[in-house]
Design an enzyme around this catalytic site. Structure first.
Site, PDB file in Angstrom:
ATOM      1  N   SER A 195      54.324 -67.847 108.947  1.00  0.00           N
ATOM      2  CA  SER A 195      54.781 -66.834 107.896  1.00  0.00           C
ATOM      3  C   SER A 195      56.804 -66.577 108.093  1.00  0.00           C
ATOM      4  O   SER A 195      56.950 -66.746 109.427  1.00  0.00           O
ATOM      5  CB  SER A 195      54.396 -65.080 107.111  1.00  0.00           C
ATOM      6  OG  SER A 195      55.450 -65.620 106.611  1.00  0.00           O
ATOM      7  N   TYR A 228      52.511 -56.785 108.011  1.00  0.00           N
ATOM      8  CA  TYR A 228      51.927 -58.024 107.685  1.00  0.00           C
ATOM      9  C   TYR A 228      52.855 -58.794 108.838  1.00  0.00           C
ATOM     10  O   TYR A 228      52.685 -60.135 109.065  1.00  0.00           O
ATOM     11  CB  TYR A 228      52.158 -58.386 106.470  1.00  0.00           C
ATOM     12  CG  TYR A 228      52.296 -60.311 106.191  1.00  0.00           C
ATOM     13  CD1 TYR A 228      50.772 -60.620 106.081  1.00  0.00           C
ATOM     14  CD2 TYR A 228      53.209 -60.832 106.068  1.00  0.00           C
ATOM     15  CE1 TYR A 228      50.890 -61.494 105.406  1.00  0.00           C
ATOM     16  CE2 TYR A 228      53.350 -62.229 105.642  1.00  0.00           C
ATOM     17  CZ  TYR A 228      52.103 -62.729 105.666  1.00  0.00           C
ATOM     18  OH  TYR A 228      51.911 -64.112 105.135  1.00  0.00           O
TER      19      TYR A 228
END
Length: 300
Positions: free
Chosen positions: A172, A185
């Site tokens: 990401s 995350y």
């Protein structure tokens, strides 16, 4: 002093490599064939994993699909079979190391050596540290990064033996740029990016030239995992756009894919800009989404 002299001696090579990279910008990259390759995709029951399976199916790869969601997995498999692909499905909990290893053993025994591994399974909890439960933090790391270790340990030996393979890390932009209220995350995605980079260097150090690596780092993607995301960097990405870029990156053996490309520029700026200016810039980028803020609850 010797180190500085060594760097100066490398300047001519830097100029040559820079010119070479510039010229390559204007030369279309050749796409490799993946027909007949055994492609294993984790998290194939939804979103990016599902659409990636569709694309490999169109290219006549043999698919091995993993997901914890049996219904989603079956839907993906049905569409892939409709596209003419041979498909094998396994219900696998990617937060469970033993489940990964036992499923990998079945894949090798029943299907053969996986030659393309797409580590895509992921989880996200949108909350600050105070509101994020310990089991949620553990699961985030188990799925988003530790699973990459277990799948790679399971399938890399055959790739190295054959000097042929490709390991894809779906990370990401949050693996390069920190985002408040995505602490677990972001931390896991930073680890996933580090896994990709170090694995790439390790393969090079071992002179295993036939095993390629690719890392995908997109901005917010409209897959439903994060509610109401927005940022001034651009609109929320559609999964189809992300998968098109991912497939191009895999087939042309790109090492790092940023979507949008401005993310790469931002990661460079973060290393060179003054801290005060960087704080203002991050406020201007204005990353927003629905999150649970436990700090406010604890303060009441």
């Amino acid at each position: 002093m010797k180190f500085l002299l060594d760097i100066l001696l490398l300047l001519p090579l830097l100029i040559v490599c820079s010119l070479e990279s510039f010229v390559k910008l204007f030369i279309p990259k050749r796409r490799k064939s993946v027909t007949g390759e055994i492609v294993l995709i984790t998290g194939a029951g939804h979103g990016i994993g599902r659409l990636t399976a569709y694309e490999f199916a169109k290219l006549k790869s043999k698919l091995v699909l993993w997901d914890i969601n049996k219904h989603g997995l079956e839907e993906t498999a049905a569409k892939c079979k409709g596209l003419g692909a041979k498909v094998h499905t396994f219900v696998v909990d990617c937060s469970n190391r033993e489940d990964i290893y036992s499923s990998a053993k079945k894949v090798k025994a029943e299907i053969g050596d996986v030659s393309i591994l797409v580590n895509n399974a992921g989880v996200v909890y949108t909350s600050d540290l105070f509101a994020t439960q310990d089991p949620q933090i553990e699961k985030t790391f188990e799925v988003n990064v530790l699973a990459h270790f277990w799948t790679t340990k399971a399938f890399l030996p055959a790739m190295t033996k054959n000097n042929h393979g490709h390991i894809v890390t779906v990370a990401s932009a949050a693996g390069h740029v920190s985002v408040p209220f995505l602490l677990a995350y972001c931390s896991s995605k930073f680890a996933a990016v580090g896994f990709h980079k170090t694995l790439t260097d390790e393969l090079a150090a071992l002179q295993i030239t036939g095993v390629k690596t690719t890392c995908l780092c997109p901005n917010f993607v409209n897959t439903g995992f994060i509610k109401n995301p927005s940022t001034s960097l651009g609109p929320t990405l559609e999964p189809e756009e992300v998968v098109n870029r991912l497939m191009h990156g895999i087939l042309t053996e790109q090492k790092m894919i940023f979507i949008p490309s401005s993310i790469a520029f931002l990661t460079t700026l973060e290393r060179i800009l003054p801290e005060r200016f960087l704080a203002v810039l991050k406020r201007k980028i204005s990353v927003k989404f629905d999150a649970v803020i436990g700090y406010k609850m604890k303060a009441q």
